[in-house]
Design a protein around this motif. Sequence first.
Motif, mmCIF file in Angstrom:
data_model
loop_
_atom_site.group_PDB
_atom_site.id
_atom_site.type_symbol
_atom_site.label_atom_id
_atom_site.label_comp_id
_atom_site.label_asym_id
_atom_site.label_seq_id
_atom_site.Cartn_x
_atom_site.Cartn_y
_atom_site.Cartn_z
ATOM 1 N N GLU A 28 -4.930 -4.323 -7.147
ATOM 2 C CA GLU A 28 -3.545 -4.069 -6.784
ATOM 3 C C GLU A 28 -3.171 -4.770 -5.488
ATOM 4 O O GLU A 28 -4.025 -5.147 -4.687
ATOM 5 N N CYS A 29 -1.878 -4.929 -5.301
ATOM 6 C CA CYS A 29 -1.324 -5.500 -4.082
ATOM 7 C C CYS A 29 -0.719 -4.365 -3.263
ATOM 8 O O CYS A 29 0.116 -3.609 -3.765
ATOM 9 N N LEU A 30 -1.124 -4.237 -2.007
ATOM 10 C CA LEU A 30 -0.622 -3.184 -1.121
ATOM 11 C C LEU A 30 0.241 -3.797 -0.031
ATOM 12 O O LEU A 30 -0.212 -4.663 0.721
ATOM 13 N N ILE A 31 1.495 -3.368 0.051
ATOM 14 C CA ILE A 31 2.423 -3.809 1.090
ATOM 15 C C ILE A 31 2.712 -2.617 1.995
ATOM 16 O O ILE A 31 3.100 -1.550 1.519
ATOM 17 N N THR A 32 2.504 -2.794 3.297
ATOM 18 C CA THR A 32 2.708 -1.715 4.263
ATOM 19 C C THR A 32 3.777 -2.128 5.268
ATOM 20 O O THR A 32 3.714 -3.233 5.825
ATOM 21 N N ILE A 33 4.767 -1.257 5.497
ATOM 22 C CA ILE A 33 5.794 -1.475 6.516
ATOM 23 C C ILE A 33 5.737 -0.290 7.470
ATOM 24 O O ILE A 33 6.090 0.835 7.110
ATOM 25 N N ARG A 34 5.261 -0.547 8.661
ATOM 26 C CA ARG A 34 5.024 0.517 9.644
ATOM 27 C C ARG A 34 5.878 0.281 10.883
ATOM 28 O O ARG A 34 6.090 -0.863 11.294
ATOM 29 N N ASP A 35 6.388 1.353 11.480
ATOM 30 C CA ASP A 35 7.205 1.210 12.691
ATOM 31 C C ASP A 35 6.848 2.290 13.692
ATOM 32 O O ASP A 35 6.106 3.230 13.382
#
Length: 435
Positions: A361-368
Amino acid sequence: MPHSMISDYSKRLQARILYLVGPPEEVTLENRIFNSMCLIAILVSAVQIPFNYFTGLKMTGLLFGVLLLALAVLYYLSRFKNRASLSIAISVITVNLLFGMVYFVSSGISGASLMTFTLTFFLVMIVSPRGQYIWWLGFNLLLVAALVLTEYYYPELVPNMYPDRQSKMVDLSATYLTSVLVIFFGTLYLKNAYNREKQQGEEKTRVLEVMNTEKNKLFSIISHDLRSPMASIQSYLELMKDIQLPAEQKLQLEAELLQMVNNTQDMLYNMLLWSKTQLQGLTVHLSPVNVYHAVMPVLEINTSLITNKGLHLETRIDQTLMAMADLNMLQLIIRNLIGNSIKFTAPGGHIFIEASRQGKECLITIRDTGTGIDAKRAHEIFSLKARSTFGTSNEKGIGLGLYLCKEYTAAQHGRIWFENNADQGCSFYLVFPLA
């Protein structure tokens, strides 16, 4: 026998029955009832053949054999050839005529024939379309009247076929028992089917009412939120017309207006996409998508917002990473998530974007490092119940973005969720199959 084995056997039995009757999503209720009645009649006929043979009614047993073959053919036409209307009409006429012949070889009115006609009419009323009820009623009454009158005027045509009194008692009792059981299970099936359809109808009505309520609230919010940026733009233009502002103040107002217009544009774009989805349904075109090439244009569009707000952006994206996704949908999801991070992160904060392989799988993370998400709102964050809050610079939306993210991610066979960070802000995660 262990409970798990019984449960497994029960599930397999239900699946087999569902296949024989027809799946609800493929076969109408009337056709499913007809298929069920055919199966029951086939079973009854299969029992009646040896029963009549051994009670001395060999001709009756032969006629039940013919009936069994006819029912099997009609069931096949209805269930597997989608010719239910034709099968129903043929079956009603065939069964009644066959029972008319049975009447003459099973002792007429002194036998079990009238009970059989009663049972047949019950089954006919169950499976026939509403517009044909009166015709089948007349057909049944006329046929039975003709048989009874024939026996009355020509009794020699209907000889007593029972070899003894015991055979007659057994035949009448068995026919009564069969009729009662068929009526019982037929009525039970009808009531269950009716209640099931009623429950589904009520559930659909509730869902439509909820969606209509949410839609009205959504339009109310939109009409309210659109007035604010339009009024600000109008005020700015009037101010520019009447007063010559200093360059520094003019630049500040223009930056604020640009941010407001961008937020309004995002809001309208999400609204248009949601409206299109409601009217036309989702159309998904899955293909191998380079995640890096999909994310970078979205970041470039938001560069001015990130810069004006004094945020720090860090990316770590595998440039060879390929996901199976719809490019436009993926970019919409990324744009909404990045927009939220910008909105809820205070000046000087950080936004991190990472994309990597995780198994298949492809994991995309957007963290702030923003304000995070209130735990009380966590359960509704991806639904239309979510209500947007003001960002750290008073940015405003309508709460539709994350709902679209959830819908579009599911449409691409992906998953989305979020977690509040231990220190500050929150992280959104997207998972898609690798191409």
